[in-house]
Write a protein that holds these residues in place. Sequence first.
Motif, PDB file in Angstrom:
ATOM      1  N   GLU A  35      -3.774  -3.906  -4.986  1.00 37.49           N
ATOM      2  CA  GLU A  35      -3.823  -3.688  -6.436  1.00 37.49           C
ATOM      3  C   GLU A  35      -2.501  -4.085  -7.094  1.00 37.49           C
ATOM      4  O   GLU A  35      -2.478  -4.660  -8.181  1.00 37.49           O
ATOM      5  N   GLU A  36      -1.429  -3.789  -6.409  1.00 38.57           N
ATOM      6  CA  GLU A  36      -0.091  -4.152  -6.891  1.00 38.57           C
ATOM      7  C   GLU A  36       0.039  -5.666  -7.062  1.00 38.57           C
ATOM      8  O   GLU A  36       0.500  -6.169  -8.107  1.00 38.57           O
ATOM      9  N   GLN A  37      -0.370  -6.417  -6.054  1.00 42.46           N
ATOM     10  CA  GLN A  37      -0.274  -7.874  -6.104  1.00 42.46           C
ATOM     11  C   GLN A  37      -1.209  -8.466  -7.157  1.00 42.46           C
ATOM     12  O   GLN A  37      -0.858  -9.431  -7.842  1.00 42.46           O
ATOM     13  N   THR A  38      -2.385  -7.885  -7.301  1.00 45.09           N
ATOM     14  CA  THR A  38      -3.326  -8.368  -8.309  1.00 45.09           C
ATOM     15  C   THR A  38      -2.744  -8.219  -9.711  1.00 45.09           C
ATOM     16  O   THR A  38      -2.840  -9.131 -10.545  1.00 45.09           O
TER      17      THR A  38
ATOM     18  N   GLY B  95       6.881  -3.187  -5.768  1.00 36.79           N
ATOM     19  CA  GLY B  95       5.884  -2.259  -6.271  1.00 36.79           C
ATOM     20  C   GLY B  95       6.179  -0.843  -5.807  1.00 36.79           C
ATOM     21  O   GLY B  95       6.828  -0.633  -4.777  1.00 36.79           O
ATOM     22  N   ILE B  96       5.704   0.125  -6.595  1.00 38.33           N
ATOM     23  CA  ILE B  96       5.884   1.541  -6.271  1.00 38.33           C
ATOM     24  C   ILE B  96       4.505   2.182  -6.255  1.00 38.33           C
ATOM     25  O   ILE B  96       3.812   2.224  -7.269  1.00 38.33           O
ATOM     26  N   ARG B  97       4.122   2.656  -5.088  1.00 36.37           N
ATOM     27  CA  ARG B  97       2.775   3.183  -4.939  1.00 36.37           C
ATOM     28  C   ARG B  97       2.590   4.530  -5.642  1.00 36.37           C
ATOM     29  O   ARG B  97       3.535   5.296  -5.809  1.00 36.37           O
ATOM     30  N   LEU B  98       1.359   4.773  -6.061  1.00 36.01           N
ATOM     31  CA  LEU B  98       0.998   6.049  -6.669  1.00 36.01           C
ATOM     32  C   LEU B  98       1.267   7.159  -5.663  1.00 36.01           C
ATOM     33  O   LEU B  98       0.834   7.092  -4.513  1.00 36.01           O
ATOM     34  N   ASP B  99       1.993   8.192  -6.085  1.00 37.85           N
ATOM     35  CA  ASP B  99       2.460   9.203  -5.147  1.00 37.85           C
ATOM     36  C   ASP B  99       2.599  10.531  -5.876  1.00 37.85           C
ATOM     37  O   ASP B  99       3.334  10.632  -6.864  1.00 37.85           O
TER      38      ASP B  99
ATOM     39  N   HIS C 237      12.215  -9.804 -14.202  1.00 40.73           N
ATOM     40  CA  HIS C 237      11.811  -9.297 -12.898  1.00 40.73           C
ATOM     41  C   HIS C 237      10.794  -8.183 -13.119  1.00 40.73           C
ATOM     42  O   HIS C 237      11.027  -7.278 -13.928  1.00 40.73           O
ATOM     43  N   VAL C 238       9.686  -8.251 -12.413  1.00 41.59           N
ATOM     44  CA  VAL C 238       8.576  -7.318 -12.622  1.00 41.59           C
ATOM     45  C   VAL C 238       8.522  -6.292 -11.496  1.00 41.59           C
ATOM     46  O   VAL C 238       8.649  -6.625 -10.315  1.00 41.59           O
ATOM     47  N   ILE C 239       8.330  -5.031 -11.893  1.00 43.60           N
ATOM     48  CA  ILE C 239       8.050  -3.941 -10.954  1.00 43.60           C
ATOM     49  C   ILE C 239       6.681  -3.383 -11.303  1.00 43.60           C
ATOM     50  O   ILE C 239       6.430  -3.020 -12.458  1.00 43.60           O
ATOM     51  N   VAL C 240       5.787  -3.331 -10.319  1.00 40.10           N
ATOM     52  CA  VAL C 240       4.456  -2.767 -10.526  1.00 40.10           C
ATOM     53  C   VAL C 240       4.484  -1.312 -10.081  1.00 40.10           C
ATOM     54  O   VAL C 240       4.750  -1.015  -8.912  1.00 40.10           O
ATOM     55  N   ASN C 241       4.199  -0.407 -10.992  1.00 40.40           N
ATOM     56  CA  ASN C 241       4.221   1.024 -10.694  1.00 40.40           C
ATOM     57  C   ASN C 241       2.795   1.582 -10.666  1.00 40.40           C
ATOM     58  O   ASN C 241       1.888   1.036 -11.284  1.00 40.40           O
ATOM     59  N   GLN C 242       2.634   2.678  -9.921  1.00 36.87           N
ATOM     60  CA  GLN C 242       1.392   3.462  -9.905  1.00 36.87           C
ATOM     61  C   GLN C 242       0.186   2.689  -9.359  1.00 36.87           C
ATOM     62  O   GLN C 242      -0.954   2.955  -9.743  1.00 36.87           O
ATOM     63  N   ALA C 243       0.434   1.740  -8.476  1.00 34.57           N
ATOM     64  CA  ALA C 243      -0.679   1.034  -7.837  1.00 34.57           C
ATOM     65  C   ALA C 243      -1.238   1.876  -6.695  1.00 34.57           C
ATOM     66  O   ALA C 243      -0.497   2.570  -5.990  1.00 34.57           O
ATOM     67  N   GLU C 244      -2.552   1.797  -6.493  1.00 35.07           N
ATOM     68  CA  GLU C 244      -3.182   2.544  -5.405  1.00 35.07           C
ATOM     69  C   GLU C 244      -2.769   1.996  -4.042  1.00 35.07           C
ATOM     70  O   GLU C 244      -2.633   2.736  -3.072  1.00 35.07           O
ATOM     71  N   ASP C 245      -2.586   0.678  -3.964  1.00 30.88           N
ATOM     72  CA  ASP C 245      -2.217   0.060  -2.692  1.00 30.88           C
ATOM     73  C   ASP C 245      -1.570  -1.295  -2.980  1.00 30.88           C
ATOM     74  O   ASP C 245      -1.434  -1.710  -4.128  1.00 30.88           O
ATOM     75  N   ARG C 246      -1.170  -1.990  -1.910  1.00 33.65           N
ATOM     76  CA  ARG C 246      -0.473  -3.264  -2.081  1.00 33.65           C
ATOM     77  C   ARG C 246      -1.375  -4.332  -2.706  1.00 33.65           C
ATOM     78  O   ARG C 246      -0.906  -5.191  -3.453  1.00 33.65           O
TER      79      ARG C 246
END
Length: 272
Positions: A185-188, A210-214, A174-183
């Motif tokens: 970028e996360e999906q890409t 995904g967990i957005r950059l914050d 299972h993949v979690i995308v962290n530190q993406a600027e937006d959805r």
Amino acid sequence: MTTNHTLSVSILSGKGGVGKTNIALNLGYCLHRGGHPLLLMDCDLGLANLDVLLGLAPERTLHDLLLGGASIDDVAVPIEQGGFDFIPAASGGPELVELDSDMRSLLLQRLSPAFARYDYLFLDLGAGLSPTVLAFAAMTRVRLVIITPEPTSLTDSYALMKVLATQHGVRDFHVIVNQAEDRAEEQTAYRRLAAACDKFLGFTPEFLGGIRLDKALPEAVRRQKPLMQTNPRALAAQDIFAIAVKLQRLRTALLPQLAEEPVLRALPADDY
């Protein structure tokens, strides 16, 4: 015979610096606040840092559990009352940087009496492809691979999954995308990794969220508190909560299978 209800989860990454330990801590906090007792174990045996994130100075560590005759009750540190506990690792202890099959068996023996207390066992693994990382990842029921949109993170995470799949028969991730600027970028980032796995390895990892950059997250690190505690309304906190909900749904779906399985799968002595 006691029926198992504990879901073992390894949190891993191909490279360091992707926020893996923070995600492990905050997911654990969410699930515990949702009524689920959880044991969080720092398995980065060379460079432990969960204790630093929590502002703790543990008197005993995994070293004492394995080599010092301590019990899990001697070593486990409560993060919150009511069943959110933490087993610290020792930084810089060369004798425990890698665990052979005998040490893994001893660890299972020492941990097993406590499993029934918890709904979840979280293993926060070191980054990369070390034998201990691979062993722990293969032992758990669920694997959460943490990536960022950086090309090096995608490449290294692909390599990690490839080794586990081709050498040890592990094909569910299972993949979690962290530190993406937006959805977007996360999906890409997820789709690039998933496409490589599908094309070259013959399986597609699941997208857990995904967990957005914050900026609230590094602030929580400086305060040595979980983000879910310091700023539960932050964007990253909302994303972590959504992932915790999905993980609990996954555990509920797996409960019939968990009842027939050990919490951690024992590996053959010559597996690593």
